[in-house]
Each structure stands twice: as C-alpha cells, then as structure tokens.
Motif scaffolding. Sequence first.
Motif, PDB file in Angstrom:
ATOM      1  N   ARG A   1       0.834  -1.199   0.000  1.00 16.11           N
ATOM      2  CA  ARG A   1       0.000   0.000   0.000  1.00 16.11           C
ATOM      3  C   ARG A   1       0.873   1.256   0.000  1.00 16.11           C
ATOM      4  NH1 ARG A   1      -4.171   0.046   4.859  1.00 16.11           N
ATOM      5  NH2 ARG A   1      -2.233  -0.132   6.027  1.00 16.11           N
ATOM      6  N   ILE A   2       0.320   2.343  -0.492  1.00 18.16           N
ATOM      7  CA  ILE A   2       0.993   3.631  -0.427  1.00 18.16           C
ATOM      8  C   ILE A   2       0.201   4.549   0.499  1.00 18.16           C
ATOM      9  CG2 ILE A   2       1.692   5.700  -1.696  1.00 18.16           C
ATOM     10  CD1 ILE A   2       3.466   3.304  -2.207  1.00 18.16           C
ATOM     11  N   GLY A   3       0.888   5.062   1.516  1.00 20.00           N
ATOM     12  CA  GLY A   3       0.276   5.979   2.454  1.00 20.00           C
ATOM     13  C   GLY A   3       0.980   7.316   2.423  1.00 20.00           C
ATOM     14  N   MET A   4       0.425   8.257   3.162  1.00 16.43           N
ATOM     15  CA  MET A   4       1.017   9.588   3.246  1.00 16.43           C
ATOM     16  C   MET A   4       0.699  10.180   4.608  1.00 16.43           C
ATOM     17  SD  MET A   4       0.689  12.694   0.459  1.00 16.43           S
ATOM     18  CE  MET A   4      -0.968  13.233   0.897  1.00 16.43           C
ATOM     19  N   MET A   5       1.649  10.895   5.173  1.00 16.81           N
ATOM     20  CA  MET A   5       1.457  11.567   6.450  1.00 16.81           C
ATOM     21  C   MET A   5       1.157  13.030   6.206  1.00 16.81           C
ATOM     22  SD  MET A   5       1.722  11.462   9.902  1.00 16.81           S
ATOM     23  CE  MET A   5       2.940  10.326  10.558  1.00 16.81           C
ATOM     24  N   LEU A   6       0.117  13.551   6.854  1.00 16.37           N
ATOM     25  CA  LEU A   6      -0.142  14.977   6.787  1.00 16.37           C
ATOM     26  C   LEU A   6       0.678  15.689   7.852  1.00 16.37           C
ATOM     27  CD1 LEU A   6      -3.960  15.344   6.110  1.00 16.37           C
ATOM     28  CD2 LEU A   6      -2.085  15.011   4.524  1.00 16.37           C
TER      29      LEU A   6
ATOM     30  N   PRO B   1      10.701  10.295   2.693  1.00 16.32           N
ATOM     31  CA  PRO B   1      10.454  11.408   1.776  1.00 16.32           C
ATOM     32  C   PRO B   1      10.577  10.925   0.343  1.00 16.32           C
ATOM     33  CG  PRO B   1      12.595  11.632   2.825  1.00 16.32           C
ATOM     34  CD  PRO B   1      11.909  10.496   3.497  1.00 16.32           C
ATOM     35  N   LEU B   2       9.797  11.526  -0.556  1.00 19.05           N
ATOM     36  CA  LEU B   2       9.713  11.059  -1.936  1.00 19.05           C
ATOM     37  C   LEU B   2       9.901  12.195  -2.926  1.00 19.05           C
ATOM     38  CD1 LEU B   2       8.827   8.931  -4.151  1.00 19.05           C
ATOM     39  CD2 LEU B   2       6.475   9.739  -3.725  1.00 19.05           C
ATOM     40  N   ALA B   3      10.779  11.985  -3.898  1.00 15.79           N
ATOM     41  CA  ALA B   3      10.916  12.879  -5.054  1.00 15.79           C
ATOM     42  C   ALA B   3      11.574  12.074  -6.160  1.00 15.79           C
ATOM     43  CB  ALA B   3      11.731  14.116  -4.721  1.00 15.79           C
ATOM     44  N   ILE B   4      10.985  12.102  -7.352  1.00 11.47           N
ATOM     45  CA  ILE B   4      11.493  11.306  -8.472  1.00 11.47           C
ATOM     46  C   ILE B   4      11.921  12.233  -9.602  1.00 11.47           C
ATOM     47  CG2 ILE B   4      10.948   9.492 -10.136  1.00 11.47           C
ATOM     48  CD1 ILE B   4       8.801   8.486  -8.197  1.00 11.47           C
TER      49      ILE B   4
ATOM     50  N   ASN C   1      19.532   6.617   2.811  1.00 11.67           N
ATOM     51  CA  ASN C   1      18.998   5.307   3.145  1.00 11.67           C
ATOM     52  C   ASN C   1      17.604   5.370   3.762  1.00 11.67           C
ATOM     53  OD1 ASN C   1      20.964   3.271   2.365  1.00 11.67           O
ATOM     54  ND2 ASN C   1      22.344   4.253   3.816  1.00 11.67           N
ATOM     55  N   LEU C   2      17.200   6.552   4.178  1.00 11.72           N
ATOM     56  CA  LEU C   2      15.874   6.727   4.770  1.00 11.72           C
ATOM     57  C   LEU C   2      14.915   7.397   3.796  1.00 11.72           C
ATOM     58  CD1 LEU C   2      16.857   8.017   8.349  1.00 11.72           C
ATOM     59  CD2 LEU C   2      16.392   5.660   7.637  1.00 11.72           C
ATOM     60  N   SER C   3      15.298   7.507   2.507  1.00  8.68           N
ATOM     61  CA  SER C   3      14.495   8.282   1.569  1.00  8.68           C
ATOM     62  C   SER C   3      14.247   7.546   0.266  1.00  8.68           C
ATOM     63  CB  SER C   3      15.181   9.620   1.280  1.00  8.68           C
ATOM     64  OG  SER C   3      16.320   9.426   0.460  1.00  8.68           O
ATOM     65  N   LEU C   4      13.326   8.113  -0.500  1.00 11.86           N
ATOM     66  CA  LEU C   4      13.021   7.670  -1.855  1.00 11.86           C
ATOM     67  C   LEU C   4      13.190   8.883  -2.772  1.00 11.86           C
ATOM     68  CD1 LEU C   4       9.807   5.593  -1.071  1.00 11.86           C
ATOM     69  CD2 LEU C   4      11.939   4.648  -1.939  1.00 11.86           C
ATOM     70  N   ILE C   5      14.400   9.334  -2.915  1.00 13.75           N
ATOM     71  CA  ILE C   5      14.692  10.549  -3.676  1.00 13.75           C
ATOM     72  C   ILE C   5      15.785  10.256  -4.691  1.00 13.75           C
ATOM     73  CG2 ILE C   5      15.580  12.914  -3.548  1.00 13.75           C
ATOM     74  CD1 ILE C   5      14.276  13.171  -0.811  1.00 13.75           C
ATOM     75  N   GLY C   6      15.482  10.476  -5.967  1.00 16.21           N
ATOM     76  CA  GLY C   6      16.459  10.245  -7.016  1.00 16.21           C
ATOM     77  C   GLY C   6      15.785   9.917  -8.329  1.00 16.21           C
TER      78      GLY C   6
ATOM     79  N   LYS D   1       4.734   4.633   3.519  1.00 12.97           N
ATOM     80  CA  LYS D   1       4.169   5.950   3.814  1.00 12.97           C
ATOM     81  C   LYS D   1       5.129   7.015   3.295  1.00 12.97           C
ATOM     82  CE  LYS D   1       4.061   7.256   8.073  1.00 12.97           C
ATOM     83  NZ  LYS D   1       3.745   7.557   9.483  1.00 12.97           N
ATOM     84  N   VAL D   2       4.754   7.692   2.219  1.00 15.87           N
ATOM     85  CA  VAL D   2       5.664   8.619   1.566  1.00 15.87           C
ATOM     86  C   VAL D   2       5.304  10.063   1.912  1.00 15.87           C
ATOM     87  CG1 VAL D   2       6.094   7.023  -0.326  1.00 15.87           C
ATOM     88  CG2 VAL D   2       4.275   8.721  -0.555  1.00 15.87           C
ATOM     89  N   ASN D   3       6.313  10.905   1.801  1.00 18.97           N
ATOM     90  CA  ASN D   3       6.133  12.339   1.992  1.00 18.97           C
ATOM     91  C   ASN D   3       6.659  13.043   0.748  1.00 18.97           C
ATOM     92  OD1 ASN D   3       5.904  14.974   2.948  1.00 18.97           O
ATOM     93  ND2 ASN D   3       7.883  14.900   4.005  1.00 18.97           N
ATOM     94  N   PRO D   4       5.799  13.332  -0.236  1.00 20.46           N
ATOM     95  CA  PRO D   4       6.272  14.013  -1.445  1.00 20.46           C
ATOM     96  C   PRO D   4       6.834  15.389  -1.100  1.00 20.46           C
ATOM     97  CG  PRO D   4       4.086  13.065  -1.783  1.00 20.46           C
ATOM     98  CD  PRO D   4       4.374  12.998  -0.312  1.00 20.46           C
ATOM     99  N   VAL D   5       8.077  15.645  -1.508  1.00 19.42           N
ATOM    100  CA  VAL D   5       8.760  16.875  -1.083  1.00 19.42           C
ATOM    101  C   VAL D   5       9.102  17.817  -2.233  1.00 19.42           C
ATOM    102  CG1 VAL D   5       9.715  15.851   1.003  1.00 19.42           C
ATOM    103  CG2 VAL D   5      11.018  15.711  -1.128  1.00 19.42           C
TER     104      VAL D   5
END
Length: 346
Positions: free
Chosen positions: A2-7, A225-228, A297-302, A323-327
């Motif tokens: 699942r994909i979640g997000m924190m407000l 955190p997420l940024a692609i 290592n704690l992120s999804l950025i790249g 649980k991603v945080n789009p940044v």
Amino acid sequence: MRIGMMLSYSGGFKETVDVLGDYEKAGLDIVFVPEAYSYDAISQLGFIAARTERLEIASGILQIYTRTPSLTAMTAAGLDYVSDGRFTLGIGTSGPQVIEGFHGVPYDAPLARTREVIDICRQVWRREKVVHDGRHYQIPLPAERGTGLGKALKLINHPVRDRVPVILAALGPKNVAMAAEIAEGWLPLFFHPGKAGEVWGQALAEGAARRDPALGPLDVVAQAPLAIGEDVEDLVDLARPQTALYIGGMGARGRNFYHNLVCRYGYEAEAATIQDLYLAGRKEEAAAAVPADLLRNLSLIGPESYVAERVEAYRAAGVTTLKVNPVSPDPAHRLRDLEQVKAMAS
C-alpha cells in the motif's frame, strides 16, 4: 504494497486536505494524521473522512497516556463509523518530554500500559461489558479508589467493525516484539531497509511466535520522503532539520529512542555529535552533521530507476505499507511522484 502519506502537524492542514482528493484519485491508499503537541488528530480525521470516499484514514499516532483506554476505543469506533469502516487506530507512547512536559501525566510502564489499552479497546469494540483488572487500569474502578458506584458498561452503539485495526508505533526491541504479537500493524520511524533485519529481526520473530493467527499478517508501515527525477538529489537535505530534531532533541541524554536507533544503525559517533550540538542550541550545525548516507537510506529521492530499486528494497525488508512524503516544491510534480511510486509498489 500500500501507499500511504502523512499529513503535516505544523500547519496548512485545510490546504492539504483540499488536494487530498487528487491524491486519492492518484492511488493513495491511506493517510495518517499525527498528534504531537499540535491540533488534535481526531477533529482533522473526521474532516478528512467527510472529504474523501475510498481513502483509508489513520491516526499516526495517538498517545496512550492522554486519553482513557475506553475513550480511545470510543473515538476509534466513532471515526470508523463516520468513515464507513476506513479507520485504523495508530497508537504509541510518545516520550517523557511530551507526556510529562505538555500533558502533565507521569510517563510510566509504557509497554504494560500499551498492552492493557489494546485489550480494553477490543472489549469495547466487541460490545462486551468492559471489565479489566490490570496493574495500570482497573475497570470498573474499585470501590476503595472511588465512590463505589461504578458499574460495568458496554458501548451503546454497534460499531461498524468489532475489531478496528491497531497500528503500534514502536522502536525498542521489547516494544517491537509486542507489536508483532498483538497489533495488526507496526509503525517504526527512520526505517532503514538495509539494517531492518539486523536491528529488528529478532524482536519481530519473537513477537510473531506468540501472535494470534486471527490477527493476520503484520502490516509493516515505513515512511520516507519522496521525489522522483534526474535533478532532485538536493531535496534529500530537506529532511536534515527534522532528523536532527529527533536524533538530538526528542528526549534527554539516555532517554532518546531515536538517538538510540541511529546508534544501532552504526552511527554512534555521528549521533553523539548531533545530540551535543542540538542540546547546546546549535540546531543548524546539528542538522548539517546528519550523515548524508543516512538521509539517502531513509528516503526515496532520485531518478526513477533508483527509486524503483529502493521500493524493492523496502518490499524485501518486509514493508507492506510505504508511507511517503512528497517533497517536490511543485504540486503537480508531487502528485506525479505519488502516481509513479504507486505503480512501482503495485
């Protein structure tokens, strides 16, 4: 997965909810609303329930010390009702600074209290007359501790579900083992896929060995955190201030769970430096001292290929809810990033 997000709990809530419908359409599965020493999570979760249709909602987290167990159960049942069965109860103990410093309640016996709270909640949801004779909670209250007029009661309403899912926020080995034993889900902070088995594997196995099969598989919720994109590497640094806050300032020396976790990841010297700087009031220097490889290592950025590899690393580490945080600074880019990571997770 699942994909979640924190407000965020620091402001802009209404504005965020205004675009939450777009994230729901993009495939977001669940949204978490935190409760630190901010606005309460409950009013905001009710607001989200009314503004969404499919999206699951979760507290992320409610502190167990700030409400009675029965009120926690009533609240969860109420949110599950107004959301048509879309609510998950995320609970945790927070820490002494918040519980004693903001709420004025003693921070004692976190593990034992958590176990009792979950037991009482499940009695309430099953509409049993609540009777609990624990070390920390006695329901009804014994005569010698009150008026003697208390009586065992059951919830008036019929809950949508007789078992609202419980996600337990936990970091220490004993707390993690308890989550794997009695909760539907486990929410750690600073989840490092490459170190998870080494740090938490034994505790998870111990808890799983005592787990009731009726609970189903443990939902492992990890955040990042997420940024692609090809030019988003610098966004990794956005996590520096908050990471430094948790490692350096969320607890006194020797009582900081996040500091201890980073040490277990192998960053003992760096964690000590961050804590020294943060507690000395040198917050910017503390943020600068957070190791770059820890942030990565704690992120999804790249680039897309790199993020896809990282998603698979989380999956291999046992994560079932990411649980991603789009940044990204661009709203359209954030939405596109969520769509892409949803496709990767699927």
